[in-house]
Design a protein around this motif. Structure first.
Motif, PDB file in Angstrom:
ATOM      1  N   GLU B   1       5.122   2.774 -12.225  1.00 31.14           N
ATOM      2  CA  GLU B   1       5.576   3.166 -10.866  1.00 31.14           C
ATOM      3  C   GLU B   1       6.783   4.081 -10.991  1.00 31.14           C
ATOM      4  O   GLU B   1       7.731   3.786 -11.703  1.00 31.14           O
ATOM      5  CB  GLU B   1       5.964   1.914 -10.086  1.00 31.14           C
ATOM      6  CG  GLU B   1       6.438   2.213  -8.680  1.00 31.14           C
ATOM      7  CD  GLU B   1       6.879   0.938  -7.953  1.00 31.14           C
ATOM      8  OE1 GLU B   1       5.991   0.218  -7.488  1.00 31.14           O
ATOM      9  OE2 GLU B   1       8.085   0.689  -7.873  1.00 31.14           O
ATOM     10  N   ALA B   2       6.727   5.242 -10.312  1.00 32.51           N
ATOM     11  CA  ALA B   2       7.825   6.187 -10.383  1.00 32.51           C
ATOM     12  C   ALA B   2       9.030   5.615  -9.658  1.00 32.51           C
ATOM     13  O   ALA B   2       8.910   4.935  -8.635  1.00 32.51           O
ATOM     14  CB  ALA B   2       7.406   7.503  -9.749  1.00 32.51           C
ATOM     15  N   GLY B   3      10.225   5.925 -10.190  1.00 36.93           N
ATOM     16  CA  GLY B   3      11.455   5.465  -9.562  1.00 36.93           C
ATOM     17  C   GLY B   3      11.897   6.420  -8.473  1.00 36.93           C
ATOM     18  O   GLY B   3      11.173   7.335  -8.076  1.00 36.93           O
ATOM     19  N   VAL B   4      13.115   6.237  -8.020  1.00 35.56           N
ATOM     20  CA  VAL B   4      13.706   7.134  -7.029  1.00 35.56           C
ATOM     21  C   VAL B   4      14.039   8.449  -7.719  1.00 35.56           C
ATOM     22  O   VAL B   4      14.647   8.446  -8.797  1.00 35.56           O
ATOM     23  CB  VAL B   4      14.982   6.518  -6.423  1.00 35.56           C
ATOM     24  CG1 VAL B   4      15.637   7.490  -5.453  1.00 35.56           C
ATOM     25  CG2 VAL B   4      14.664   5.186  -5.754  1.00 35.56           C
ATOM     26  N   THR B   5      13.623   9.546  -7.114  1.00 33.65           N
ATOM     27  CA  THR B   5      13.924  10.846  -7.698  1.00 33.65           C
ATOM     28  C   THR B   5      14.790  11.643  -6.742  1.00 33.65           C
ATOM     29  O   THR B   5      14.691  11.506  -5.518  1.00 33.65           O
ATOM     30  CB  THR B   5      12.639  11.631  -8.027  1.00 33.65           C
ATOM     31  OG1 THR B   5      11.860  11.785  -6.845  1.00 33.65           O
ATOM     32  CG2 THR B   5      11.808  10.908  -9.062  1.00 33.65           C
ATOM     33  N   ILE B  26      11.042   5.275  -3.854  1.00 31.63           N
ATOM     34  CA  ILE B  26       9.889   4.623  -4.465  1.00 31.63           C
ATOM     35  C   ILE B  26       8.807   4.483  -3.395  1.00 31.63           C
ATOM     36  O   ILE B  26       9.105   4.110  -2.244  1.00 31.63           O
ATOM     37  CB  ILE B  26      10.286   3.254  -5.050  1.00 31.63           C
ATOM     38  CG1 ILE B  26      11.241   3.466  -6.230  1.00 31.63           C
ATOM     39  CG2 ILE B  26       9.064   2.451  -5.476  1.00 31.63           C
ATOM     40  CD1 ILE B  26      11.874   2.201  -6.761  1.00 31.63           C
ATOM     41  N   SER B  27       7.581   4.786  -3.765  1.00 31.60           N
ATOM     42  CA  SER B  27       6.480   4.758  -2.805  1.00 31.60           C
ATOM     43  C   SER B  27       6.363   3.385  -2.138  1.00 31.60           C
ATOM     44  O   SER B  27       6.390   2.343  -2.801  1.00 31.60           O
ATOM     45  CB  SER B  27       5.170   5.073  -3.545  1.00 31.60           C
ATOM     46  OG  SER B  27       4.075   4.989  -2.660  1.00 31.60           O
ATOM     47  N   GLY B  28       6.275   3.418  -0.820  1.00 28.87           N
ATOM     48  CA  GLY B  28       6.123   2.172  -0.078  1.00 28.87           C
ATOM     49  C   GLY B  28       7.425   1.533   0.365  1.00 28.87           C
ATOM     50  O   GLY B  28       7.421   0.541   1.100  1.00 28.87           O
ATOM     51  N   HIS B  29       8.547   2.100  -0.071  1.00 28.69           N
ATOM     52  CA  HIS B  29       9.846   1.549   0.330  1.00 28.69           C
ATOM     53  C   HIS B  29      10.233   2.071   1.708  1.00 28.69           C
ATOM     54  O   HIS B  29      10.337   3.274   1.932  1.00 28.69           O
ATOM     55  CB  HIS B  29      10.912   1.914  -0.706  1.00 28.69           C
ATOM     56  CG  HIS B  29      10.898   1.045  -1.909  1.00 28.69           C
ATOM     57  ND1 HIS B  29      11.945   1.015  -2.817  1.00 28.69           N
ATOM     58  CD2 HIS B  29       9.985   0.159  -2.361  1.00 28.69           C
ATOM     59  CE1 HIS B  29      11.660   0.133  -3.765  1.00 28.69           C
ATOM     60  NE2 HIS B  29      10.470  -0.381  -3.516  1.00 28.69           N
ATOM     61  N   GLY B  71       8.951  11.518   8.965  1.00 25.69           N
ATOM     62  CA  GLY B  71       7.739  10.860   8.499  1.00 25.69           C
ATOM     63  C   GLY B  71       7.999   9.608   7.684  1.00 25.69           C
ATOM     64  O   GLY B  71       7.058   8.964   7.198  1.00 25.69           O
ATOM     65  N   GLY B  72       9.253   9.269   7.523  1.00 25.36           N
ATOM     66  CA  GLY B  72       9.579   8.039   6.801  1.00 25.36           C
ATOM     67  C   GLY B  72       9.315   8.079   5.316  1.00 25.36           C
ATOM     68  O   GLY B  72       9.235   7.023   4.677  1.00 25.36           O
ATOM     69  N   THR B  73       9.197   9.279   4.757  1.00 26.71           N
ATOM     70  CA  THR B  73       8.983   9.365   3.304  1.00 26.71           C
ATOM     71  C   THR B  73      10.251   9.867   2.644  1.00 26.71           C
ATOM     72  O   THR B  73      11.222   9.121   2.532  1.00 26.71           O
ATOM     73  CB  THR B  73       7.791  10.274   2.979  1.00 26.71           C
ATOM     74  OG1 THR B  73       7.980  11.549   3.605  1.00 26.71           O
ATOM     75  CG2 THR B  73       6.498   9.646   3.486  1.00 26.71           C
ATOM     76  N   TYR B  74      10.271  11.139   2.241  1.00 24.69           N
ATOM     77  CA  TYR B  74      11.463  11.650   1.559  1.00 24.69           C
ATOM     78  C   TYR B  74      12.568  11.905   2.566  1.00 24.69           C
ATOM     79  O   TYR B  74      12.342  11.967   3.784  1.00 24.69           O
ATOM     80  CB  TYR B  74      11.117  12.918   0.780  1.00 24.69           C
ATOM     81  CG  TYR B  74      10.841  14.129   1.638  1.00 24.69           C
ATOM     82  CD1 TYR B  74       9.559  14.401   2.104  1.00 24.69           C
ATOM     83  CD2 TYR B  74      11.871  15.008   1.981  1.00 24.69           C
ATOM     84  CE1 TYR B  74       9.317  15.506   2.901  1.00 24.69           C
ATOM     85  CE2 TYR B  74      11.631  16.119   2.771  1.00 24.69           C
ATOM     86  CZ  TYR B  74      10.345  16.361   3.227  1.00 24.69           C
ATOM     87  OH  TYR B  74      10.094  17.450   4.010  1.00 24.69           O
ATOM     88  N   GLY B  97      12.078  -3.474   1.876  1.00 19.67           N
ATOM     89  CA  GLY B  97      12.126  -3.783   3.292  1.00 19.67           C
ATOM     90  C   GLY B  97      11.495  -5.119   3.594  1.00 19.67           C
ATOM     91  O   GLY B  97      11.211  -5.916   2.717  1.00 19.67           O
ATOM     92  N   SER B  98      11.234  -5.373   4.847  1.00 19.60           N
ATOM     93  CA  SER B  98      10.845  -6.703   5.312  1.00 19.60           C
ATOM     94  C   SER B  98       9.522  -7.175   4.737  1.00 19.60           C
ATOM     95  O   SER B  98       9.282  -8.355   4.594  1.00 19.60           O
ATOM     96  CB  SER B  98      10.767  -6.726   6.841  1.00 19.60           C
ATOM     97  OG  SER B  98       9.847  -5.754   7.280  1.00 19.60           O
TER      98      SER B  98
END
Lengths: 112, 116
Positions: B1-5, B26-29, B71-74, B97-98
């Motif tokens: 899993e890729a980390g925070v970039t 991170i994807s899904g965070h 969009g809640g991503t980057y 998150g929750s």
């Protein structure tokens, strides 16, 4: 107003010995405490955490102790290894998921 | 899993210019945080997104700083116009998150900003 303080900017220990890093806080509303480790040119890496309802949490060579009455926590590393040499940040938050309040960091040097 | 970039890793600009920093969590965070470390001092909180909404922006120093997370991503953090005191390392962190079982914040490598 520094709510989280790490009064020792640096610490040097011998390999194999115990490293004890200290942290004091002033805000009694803090509910969760964390230690992060940071190598140069990298971001902080989560190490270990403790909830305010506990007084000790252990993970391998790392143990965090919390003394709520003294508003003090400490990180013990036993035995210390040269790879543990890094800057250690203490952090606190009022709730899990909230903003982290960091101390100034303590640079640990473990000598072979 | 890729980390925070984070991008760029370094940025050198002149006072008065504009700089935009980017963070990919991170994807899904759902949670995304911005922090800043100035002159080797403590790491200070700037703001917190939950998905695309600003949950807490109490640490933003002034209106020269603008953070977005469309969009809640980057997320992007724009400094306009940059001042000398904005120099430092800007860290981004994310947490699940929750829905997740942990709220540990995972940090990116940081962007070192130098304002001349």
């Amino acid at each position: 107003d520094q709510q989280v303080k790490q009064n020792s900017p640096s610490l040097s220990v011998q390999e194999g010995r115990i490293s004890i890093l200290n942290c004091d806080y002033t805000n009694s509303m803090f509910d969760y405490f964390l230690w992060y480790k940071k190598y140069p040119a990298e971001g902080p890496t989560f190490l270990i955490s403790i909830s305010s309802i506990k007084d000790k949490n252990e993970d391998g060579r790392f143990t965090v102790f919390l003394n709520k009455s003294a508003k003090h926590l400490s990180l013990h590393i036993v035995p210390s290894q040269p790879g543990d040499s890094a800057v250690y940040f203490c952090a606190a938050t009022r709730w899990r998921g909230g903003k982290l309040i960091f101390g100034q960091g303590t640079e640990l040097s473990v000598k072979p | 899993e890729a980390g925070v970039t984070q991008f760029p890793s370094h940025s050198v600009i002149e006072k008065g210019q504009t700089v935009t920093l980017r963070c990919d969590p991170i994807s899904g965070h759902d949670n995304l945080y911005w922090y800043r470390r100035v002159m080797g001092k403590e790491i200070k909180f700037l703001l917190h997104f939950v998905k695309e909404s600003k949950q807490d922006e109490s640490g933003m120093p002034n209106n020269r700083f603008l953070a977005e997370r469309t969009g809640g991503t980057y997320s992007t953090l724009k400094v306009q116009p940059a001042e000398l005191e904005d120099s430092g390392v800007y860290f981004c962190a994310s947490s699940q998150g929750s829905r997740g079982t942990t709220d540990t914040q995972y940090f990116g490598p940081g962007t070192r900003l130098t304002v001349l």
